[in-house]
Design an enzyme around this catalytic site. Structure first.
Site, PDB file in Angstrom:
ATOM      1  N   LYS A 183       5.001  -7.827  -1.473  1.00  0.00           N
ATOM      2  CA  LYS A 183       4.502  -7.717  -0.093  1.00  0.00           C
ATOM      3  C   LYS A 183       5.499  -8.690   0.972  1.00  0.00           C
ATOM      4  O   LYS A 183       6.479  -9.414   0.662  1.00  0.00           O
ATOM      5  CB  LYS A 183       3.273  -8.174  -0.196  1.00  0.00           C
ATOM      6  CG  LYS A 183       2.209  -7.573  -0.682  1.00  0.00           C
ATOM      7  CD  LYS A 183       2.209  -6.009  -0.673  1.00  0.00           C
ATOM      8  CE  LYS A 183       1.733  -5.363  -2.048  1.00  0.00           C
ATOM      9  NZ  LYS A 183       0.426  -5.103  -2.026  1.00  0.00           N
TER      10      LYS A 183
HETATM   11  C1  PLP Z   1      -0.797  -4.415  -3.038  1.00  0.00           C
HETATM   12  C2  PLP Z   1      -1.646  -3.574  -2.457  1.00  0.00           C
HETATM   13  C3  PLP Z   1      -3.008  -4.010  -2.673  1.00  0.00           C
HETATM   14  C4  PLP Z   1      -3.670  -5.001  -3.446  1.00  0.00           C
HETATM   15  O1  PLP Z   1      -3.200  -6.023  -3.360  1.00  0.00           O
HETATM   16  P1  PLP Z   1      -3.459  -7.376  -4.402  1.00  0.00           P
HETATM   17  O2  PLP Z   1      -3.010  -8.598  -3.574  1.00  0.00           O
HETATM   18  O3  PLP Z   1      -2.424  -7.271  -5.458  1.00  0.00           O
HETATM   19  O4  PLP Z   1      -4.810  -7.123  -4.910  1.00  0.00           O
HETATM   20  C5  PLP Z   1      -3.952  -2.807  -2.241  1.00  0.00           C
HETATM   21  N1  PLP Z   1      -3.716  -1.833  -1.364  1.00  0.00           N
HETATM   22  C6  PLP Z   1      -2.290  -1.456  -1.175  1.00  0.00           C
HETATM   23  C7  PLP Z   1      -1.965  -0.244  -0.291  1.00  0.00           C
HETATM   24  C8  PLP Z   1      -1.239  -2.371  -1.901  1.00  0.00           C
HETATM   25  O5  PLP Z   1      -0.072  -1.880  -1.726  1.00  0.00           O
END
Ligand code: PLP
Length: 383
Positions: A183
């Site tokens: 992210k």
């Molecule tokens: C990465 C992601 C999540 C989940 O995030 P985590 O911190 O790994 O639980 C949820 N929704 C979307 C669209 C994502 O890309």
């Protein structure tokens, strides 16, 4: 050909990040405490939202939100199938039914009209996704949810630095951000639950730590009763200070990260414009600021005479990593079989699910890396 493998994503970790984490390791308090509180405050300041809760992941935040809203058997939750599996898994684990809204073919996002088509008397919650760093058309979606008395949680996992109509996503309403290593900023693993609803914030804060009214730090240092009581059964989803310190340090650089992501994305757009077999995404028609979480292309498989999976594996042989965001959830084995799904139900989702591919994009990448990727794509397509 590149001699060194270019990963699809890689976190940007500086000496300052390492120093911030080391300071916590030496401090005598490493789990949830003052750094988590500071990260929450700084995150609120950045987004402009009234309250935030640090968590072990965005998935944990979604779990607690569903729990806090009492979503369960007999309820329907509208969300795209073009999303990360965590959301849909949690809806099913809560005993509720996911109802998949189709997406716009060229932004990969749900729209007010595709959501409206899914609304029934059982709809309790809508979870739209701000996709790839662009904002979903949240204004009319919020209006629709409000009129029908349906809860709304924005999946903002891709949207740190994303603005919709001049405002940061998550400033109003309830939203969830992720700090997974791919992210726009990372804490290793982690998430943030943001809301302008104080009851919901309190409930999520309590549920993330055993259902106690306070967390361990409060009990040790804030002079509260060491025998905090369980107000309701809760979970263990807190973010340790080791990770929160990394989050604070990364948040200070998010605008810098996103400027570089934007420069790289613009270069991809420019260089790929001349490649007929590659279709980029479109920007939405309303005013936005893009956080460029992902640079997604679609392969015109007819024109190219090869499949997306072939493209990905041939790029890998040329030392270029790629990602797939996402393989449609409704076409995955469990959902296909348990929900009696046929292809054709979500035409835009399915069309894209077969053709999308995420190219390398991260803050430490260079313009030359972009050129390597584009050149490798051209070579693969020439064969
Ligand atoms: C990465 C992601 C999540 C989940 O995030 P985590 O911190 O790994 O639980 C949820 N929704 C979307 C669209 C994502 O890309």
């Amino acid at each position: 050909m590149r001699s060194k493998f270019l990963p699809f994503s890689q976190p940007s970790i500086t000496k300052a990040d390492i120093a911030a984490v080391s300071e916590v390791l030496r401090s005598g308090w490493i789990t949830t405490g003052p750094k988590a509180a500071e990260f929450e405050q700084k995150f609120c300041d950045y987004i402009g939202c009234p309250g935030a809760v640090t968590l072990s992941s965005a998935t944990a935040g979604m779990h607690l939100a569903l729990k806090a809203l009492g979503i369960g058997v007999g309820d329907e939750v509208i969300t795209p199938s073009m999303t990360w599996v965590s959301t849909v898994n949690l809806i099913v684990l809560a005993g509720a039914k996911p109802v998949f809204a189709d997406i716009d073919r060229d932004t990969l996002m749900v729209s007010p009209s595709t959501i409206e088509e899914c609304v029934s008397l059982r709809t309790r919650l809508i979870i739209p996704v701000h996709f790839a760093g662009a904002p979903v058309d949240i204004g009319p979606i919020r209006q629709l949810a409000h009129q029908r008395r349906i809860f709304l949680i924005e999946d903002a996992a891709h949207a740190l630095g994303t603005h919709y109509m001049g405002e940061h996503v998550g400033r109003n309403g309830t939203s969830i951000f992720s700090f997974h290593p791919i992210k726009n900023i990372t804490t290793g693993e982690g998430g943030m639950f943001c809301s302008d609803n104080q009851d919901l914030l309190d409930r999520v804060r309590r549920l993330k730590f055993h259902g106690l009214g306070v967390d361990a730090y409060d009990r040790h240092t804030q002079g509260r009763s060491p025998q905090a009581e369980v107000l309701e059964p809760g979970y263990k989803y807190n973010m340790p200070d080791i990770l929160a310190a990394l989050g604070i340090s990364q948040l200070a650089r998010v605008d810098e990260f996103n400027r570089q992501r934007t420069r790289l994305a613009m270069r991809y757009r420019e260089r790929l414009a001349e490649v007929d077999e590659i279709l980029p995404l479109s920007d939405p028609p309303y005013p936005i600021k893009h956080a460029w979480h992902l640079f997604i292309i679609r392969l015109d498989t007819d024109k190219a005479g090869l499949s997306r999976d072939q493209l990905m594996s041939e790029l890998k042989q040329k030392n270029i990593g790629t990602g797939l965001h996402f393989r449609a959830v409704h076409l995955q084995k469990y959902y296909r079989e348990s929900m009696g799904i046929r292809r054709g139900m979500l035409p835009n989702t399915e069309w894209n699910s077969d053709r999308i591919c995420s190219l390398p994009l991260f803050a430490d990448m260079t313009a030359e890396d972009v050129d390597d990727v584009v050149n490798a794509i051209k070579e693969v397509l020439k064969k």
